[in-house]
Each structure stands twice: as structure tokens, then as C-alpha cells.
Design a protein around this motif. Structure first.
Motif, PDB file in Angstrom:
ATOM      1  N   ASN A 161      34.191 -34.146  61.959  1.00 19.66           N
ATOM      2  CA  ASN A 161      34.997 -34.392  60.769  1.00 19.66           C
ATOM      3  C   ASN A 161      34.794 -33.250  59.776  1.00 19.66           C
ATOM      4  O   ASN A 161      34.113 -32.281  60.082  1.00 19.66           O
ATOM      5  CB  ASN A 161      34.683 -35.772  60.164  1.00 19.66           C
ATOM      6  CG  ASN A 161      33.278 -35.867  59.635  1.00 19.66           C
ATOM      7  OD1 ASN A 161      32.604 -34.864  59.389  1.00 19.66           O
ATOM      8  ND2 ASN A 161      32.804 -37.070  59.422  1.00 19.66           N
ATOM      9  N   GLN A 162      35.340 -33.365  58.584  1.00 23.26           N
ATOM     10  CA  GLN A 162      35.266 -32.287  57.582  1.00 23.26           C
ATOM     11  C   GLN A 162      33.836 -31.937  57.184  1.00 23.26           C
ATOM     12  O   GLN A 162      33.561 -30.830  56.802  1.00 23.26           O
ATOM     13  CB  GLN A 162      36.060 -32.675  56.334  1.00 23.26           C
ATOM     14  CG  GLN A 162      37.527 -32.853  56.587  1.00 23.26           C
ATOM     15  CD  GLN A 162      38.240 -31.530  56.832  1.00 23.26           C
ATOM     16  OE1 GLN A 162      37.658 -30.543  57.250  1.00 23.26           O
ATOM     17  NE2 GLN A 162      39.527 -31.515  56.573  1.00 23.26           N
TER      18      GLN A 162
ATOM     19  N   PHE B 186      35.012 -27.335  64.220  1.00 16.49           N
ATOM     20  CA  PHE B 186      35.889 -28.444  64.601  1.00 16.49           C
ATOM     21  C   PHE B 186      35.348 -29.225  65.787  1.00 16.49           C
ATOM     22  O   PHE B 186      35.835 -30.301  66.094  1.00 16.49           O
ATOM     23  CB  PHE B 186      37.309 -27.963  64.912  1.00 16.49           C
ATOM     24  CG  PHE B 186      37.426 -27.145  66.170  1.00 16.49           C
ATOM     25  CD1 PHE B 186      37.653 -27.759  67.397  1.00 16.49           C
ATOM     26  CD2 PHE B 186      37.306 -25.775  66.140  1.00 16.49           C
ATOM     27  CE1 PHE B 186      37.768 -27.020  68.561  1.00 16.49           C
ATOM     28  CE2 PHE B 186      37.422 -25.017  67.296  1.00 16.49           C
ATOM     29  CZ  PHE B 186      37.650 -25.644  68.507  1.00 16.49           C
ATOM     30  N   GLY B 187      34.341 -28.712  66.472  1.00 22.39           N
ATOM     31  CA  GLY B 187      33.824 -29.408  67.636  1.00 22.39           C
ATOM     32  C   GLY B 187      32.410 -28.994  67.979  1.00 22.39           C
ATOM     33  O   GLY B 187      31.920 -27.969  67.536  1.00 22.39           O
TER      34      GLY B 187
ATOM     35  N   ALA C 188      34.726 -33.929  68.790  1.00 20.44           N
ATOM     36  CA  ALA C 188      35.344 -33.494  67.535  1.00 20.44           C
ATOM     37  C   ALA C 188      34.416 -33.767  66.351  1.00 20.44           C
ATOM     38  O   ALA C 188      33.630 -34.703  66.367  1.00 20.44           O
ATOM     39  CB  ALA C 188      36.671 -34.213  67.335  1.00 20.44           C
TER      40      ALA C 188
ATOM     41  N   LEU D 137      34.367 -23.115  66.453  1.00 17.73           N
ATOM     42  CA  LEU D 137      34.983 -22.740  65.186  1.00 17.73           C
ATOM     43  C   LEU D 137      36.452 -22.406  65.386  1.00 17.73           C
ATOM     44  O   LEU D 137      36.811 -21.815  66.405  1.00 17.73           O
ATOM     45  CB  LEU D 137      34.276 -21.516  64.592  1.00 17.73           C
ATOM     46  CG  LEU D 137      32.769 -21.601  64.418  1.00 17.73           C
ATOM     47  CD1 LEU D 137      32.217 -20.265  63.953  1.00 17.73           C
ATOM     48  CD2 LEU D 137      32.401 -22.697  63.453  1.00 17.73           C
ATOM     49  N   ASP D 138      37.279 -22.734  64.388  1.00 19.22           N
ATOM     50  CA  ASP D 138      38.678 -22.336  64.472  1.00 19.22           C
ATOM     51  C   ASP D 138      38.827 -20.895  63.980  1.00 19.22           C
ATOM     52  O   ASP D 138      37.824 -20.222  63.673  1.00 19.22           O
ATOM     53  CB  ASP D 138      39.587 -23.312  63.714  1.00 19.22           C
ATOM     54  CG  ASP D 138      39.394 -23.296  62.216  1.00 19.22           C
ATOM     55  OD1 ASP D 138      38.732 -22.381  61.673  1.00 19.22           O
ATOM     56  OD2 ASP D 138      39.928 -24.211  61.555  1.00 19.22           O
TER      57      ASP D 138
ATOM     58  N   CYS E 231      33.032 -37.310  65.025  1.00 17.12           N
ATOM     59  CA  CYS E 231      34.027 -38.352  64.718  1.00 17.12           C
ATOM     60  C   CYS E 231      33.808 -39.578  65.576  1.00 17.12           C
ATOM     61  O   CYS E 231      33.348 -39.542  66.642  1.00 17.12           O
ATOM     62  CB  CYS E 231      35.434 -37.845  64.958  1.00 17.12           C
ATOM     63  SG  CYS E 231      35.928 -36.558  63.823  1.00 17.12           S
TER      64      CYS E 231
ATOM     65  N   VAL F 147      36.053 -22.546  60.584  1.00 12.21           N
ATOM     66  CA  VAL F 147      35.771 -23.928  60.213  1.00 12.21           C
ATOM     67  C   VAL F 147      35.324 -24.672  61.475  1.00 12.21           C
ATOM     68  O   VAL F 147      36.038 -24.662  62.483  1.00 12.21           O
ATOM     69  CB  VAL F 147      37.016 -24.603  59.605  1.00 12.21           C
ATOM     70  CG1 VAL F 147      36.752 -26.072  59.314  1.00 12.21           C
ATOM     71  CG2 VAL F 147      37.458 -23.874  58.346  1.00 12.21           C
TER      72      VAL F 147
END
Length: 61
Positions: A55-56, A41-42, A53, A34-35, A61, A39
Motif C-alpha cells: 500500500n502507500q 509497489f511490491g 502488492a 519500484l515503479d 496489502c 515508488v
């Protein structure tokens, strides 16, 4: 995790519940990164140094 987190507007336990619902098939030894805004992210295995990674929508990805 902090028992009393006043720096972030989101409760960390609620974030964990949301992440668990988004990734129900994560499996043992895997984690979601999480960032600073919680959120995703990985995604990575606990023992790996690299991550995949997302995606939204939380898909690789």
C-alpha cells in the motif's frame, strides 16, 4: 545502477538509502519492486515470479 543518472531527478543511491530505511527487516533473497518514479509497489523473494502488492505506506496489502 547508472553512475551518472541524468534522466531522473532523484539520485538512485539516495533512493536505495530511503528504501533500506523503510524496509529494515527485508531479509536475504527478498526485494522491493519500484515503479518508474521510484515508488515501492511490491515485495517479492528473488526466486518467486509473483509479488505481494504494497500500500502507500509500504505495508503489504
Amino acid at each position: 545502477m547508472e553512475e551518472d543518472n541524468r534522466e531522473n531527478s532523484k539520485d538512485e543511491w539516495e533512493v536505495l538509502k530511503e528504501i533500506a530505511q523503510k524496509f529494515p527487516d527485508l531479509g536475504n533473497g527478498n526485494m522491493i519492486l519500484l515503479d518508474e518514479n521510484y515508488v515501492p509497489f511490491g515485495k517479492k523473494n528473488y526466486m518467486d515470479s509473483n509479488y505481494q502488492a504494497l500500500n502507500q505506506q509500504g505495508e503489504p496489502c
